[in-house]
Design an enzyme around this catalytic site. Sequence first.
Site, PDB file in Angstrom:
ATOM      1  N   ARG A 102       0.874  -1.186   0.000  1.00 43.98           N
ATOM      2  CA  ARG A 102       0.000   0.000   0.000  1.00 43.98           C
ATOM      3  C   ARG A 102       0.899   1.220   0.000  1.00 43.98           C
ATOM      4  O   ARG A 102       1.710   1.425   0.911  1.00 43.98           O
ATOM      5  CB  ARG A 102      -0.929  -0.006   1.216  1.00 43.98           C
ATOM      6  N   HIS A 129      -7.171   0.670  -6.738  1.00 47.62           N
ATOM      7  CA  HIS A 129      -7.398  -0.175  -5.555  1.00 47.62           C
ATOM      8  C   HIS A 129      -8.083  -1.485  -6.011  1.00 47.62           C
ATOM      9  O   HIS A 129      -9.255  -1.731  -5.709  1.00 47.62           O
ATOM     10  CB  HIS A 129      -8.272   0.583  -4.550  1.00 47.62           C
ATOM     11  N   GLN A 132     -10.153  -4.082  -3.788  1.00 53.12           N
ATOM     12  CA  GLN A 132     -11.485  -3.604  -3.379  1.00 53.12           C
ATOM     13  C   GLN A 132     -12.508  -3.846  -4.493  1.00 53.12           C
ATOM     14  O   GLN A 132     -13.628  -4.294  -4.231  1.00 53.12           O
ATOM     15  CB  GLN A 132     -11.403  -2.109  -3.040  1.00 53.12           C
ATOM     16  N   ASP A 235     -17.132   7.209  -2.241  1.00 54.97           N
ATOM     17  CA  ASP A 235     -15.892   7.058  -1.473  1.00 54.97           C
ATOM     18  C   ASP A 235     -15.652   8.400  -0.782  1.00 54.97           C
ATOM     19  O   ASP A 235     -16.292   9.409  -1.122  1.00 54.97           O
ATOM     20  CB  ASP A 235     -14.746   6.716  -2.442  1.00 54.97           C
ATOM     21  N   CYS A 275     -16.484   1.720  -0.067  1.00 51.85           N
ATOM     22  CA  CYS A 275     -15.335   0.886   0.302  1.00 51.85           C
ATOM     23  C   CYS A 275     -14.976   1.028   1.783  1.00 51.85           C
ATOM     24  O   CYS A 275     -14.295   0.170   2.337  1.00 51.85           O
ATOM     25  CB  CYS A 275     -14.136   1.226  -0.575  1.00 51.85           C
ATOM     26  N   ARG A 303     -13.616  -8.782   1.703  1.00 57.38           N
ATOM     27  CA  ARG A 303     -12.197  -8.534   1.416  1.00 57.38           C
ATOM     28  C   ARG A 303     -11.402  -9.793   1.768  1.00 57.38           C
ATOM     29  O   ARG A 303     -10.484 -10.198   1.047  1.00 57.38           O
ATOM     30  CB  ARG A 303     -11.664  -7.346   2.250  1.00 57.38           C
TER      31      ARG A 303
HETATM   32  N1  NVA Z   1      -9.867   6.817  -1.859  1.00 55.30           N
HETATM   33  C1  NVA Z   1      -9.571   6.381  -0.513  1.00 55.30           C
HETATM   34  C2  NVA Z   1      -9.822   4.907  -0.368  1.00 55.30           C
HETATM   35  C3  NVA Z   1      -9.607   4.356   1.019  1.00 55.30           C
HETATM   36  C4  NVA Z   1      -9.839   2.888   1.098  1.00 55.30           C
HETATM   37  C5  NVA Z   1      -8.135   6.719  -0.184  1.00 55.30           C
HETATM   38  O1  NVA Z   1      -7.261   6.515  -1.040  1.00 55.30           O
HETATM   39  O2  NVA Z   1      -7.853   7.208   0.925  1.00 55.30           O
HETATM   40  N1   CP Z   2     -11.430  -0.069   2.015  1.00 52.42           N
HETATM   41  C1   CP Z   2     -10.167  -0.112   2.499  1.00 52.42           C
HETATM   42  O1   CP Z   2      -9.209  -0.372   1.769  1.00 52.42           O
HETATM   43  O2   CP Z   2     -10.074   0.122   3.828  1.00 52.42           O
HETATM   44  P1   CP Z   2      -8.736   0.352   4.682  1.00 52.42           P
HETATM   45  O3   CP Z   2      -8.142   1.662   4.255  1.00 52.42           O
HETATM   46  O4   CP Z   2      -9.213   0.346   6.104  1.00 52.42           O
HETATM   47  O5   CP Z   2      -7.794  -0.783   4.401  1.00 52.42           O
END
Ligand code: NVA
Ligand code: CP
Length: 320
Positions: A102, A129, A132, A235, A275, A303
């Site tokens: 990540r 992502h 997801q 989101d 998500c 997930r």
């Molecule tokens: N768009 C959000 C998704 C979190 C799961 C982010 O990147 O923070």
């Molecule tokens: N939806 C998702 O990826 O959640 P987290 O940021 O908690 O991993």
Amino acid sequence: MKHFLKETDFARSELPKLFASARELKRKRGMRGAPKPLAGQTWALIFSKSSTRTRVSFEVGIHELGGNPLFLNKNDIQLGRGETVEDTARVLSRFVHGLIVRTYEHSEVEQLAAAGSIPVINALTDFLHPCQIYTDAFTMTERWAKGTTGAKLVESLRGRKIAFLGDTACNMANSWILGANLFGMKISLGGPKEFAPSAEFNAALLAEGYDPKTAYHFTTDPFEAVRDADVVYTDVWVSMGKEEETKARLRTMAPYAVTGKLFAAAKKDALFMHCLPAHAGEEVMQEVLDNPRSIIFDQAENRLHMQKAILAALAAARRH
Ligand code: NVA
Ligand code: CP
């Protein structure tokens, strides 16, 4: 080496087996004799951003598949002090069997995959992502193809319409455009004009074989976006790394909040999805999160099952 960096890293023809595997892993969870394809393996998670669902579902999933998860905060390893991405990939390839990453720059997961000799899974970048999106699609099939498996699961997605509201330029929106095209779904984006998919994203779509002119519909009218939608999706308005833009984003995106009225303008049996984490009162109202057609916690649970299927598929590809 098979990696999962973007939605199209599995071919459409591979999806029935993958979705059936997720369903089977979900059914067999905790049963004696549940498969352990990662037995004797260690998979490292390198995270540069916060996470609840992704981290926990991967750690639990690897453990349940017989493997050992190793969590590495980027700042605790030399990568955070300037060791190159390439050397990190080469060194970790000597120790562990796969990487789950990540991070911010999408190019970082591509560099890790190119330099190392083990599978890499994208656990979220600023660009995409994919874990997801596969999970979300699987969650939809649980509603639309009850009691079936394999090809019928994936077929149940074809022709369905998803409406994505709010930050239509974020990783989730990008990933859903790619995913919708892979699954044969239609996607309509409702967001501010300055958050329309970028030229860079359109070029990436084209490189995947999808024509940006037909791959999605973009509108600044949220009611137009949700018309005839089978799924209303949103989101957060401030993704990780965009905190400095909070004030402006909250102002610009306010018309795209998923209110009860907006949700009611989609199909009568439309599902609401997110998500998570959600910011109730910003991108979505609490009444929508609580609606019986909101399936946000099924998404979160799945997930685990879908990522176990992805891990098993990548481990199997490595053996052949
Ligand atoms: N768009 C959000 C998704 C979190 C799961 C982010 O990147 O923070
Ligand atoms: N939806 C998702 O990826 O959640 P987290 O940021 O908690 O991993």
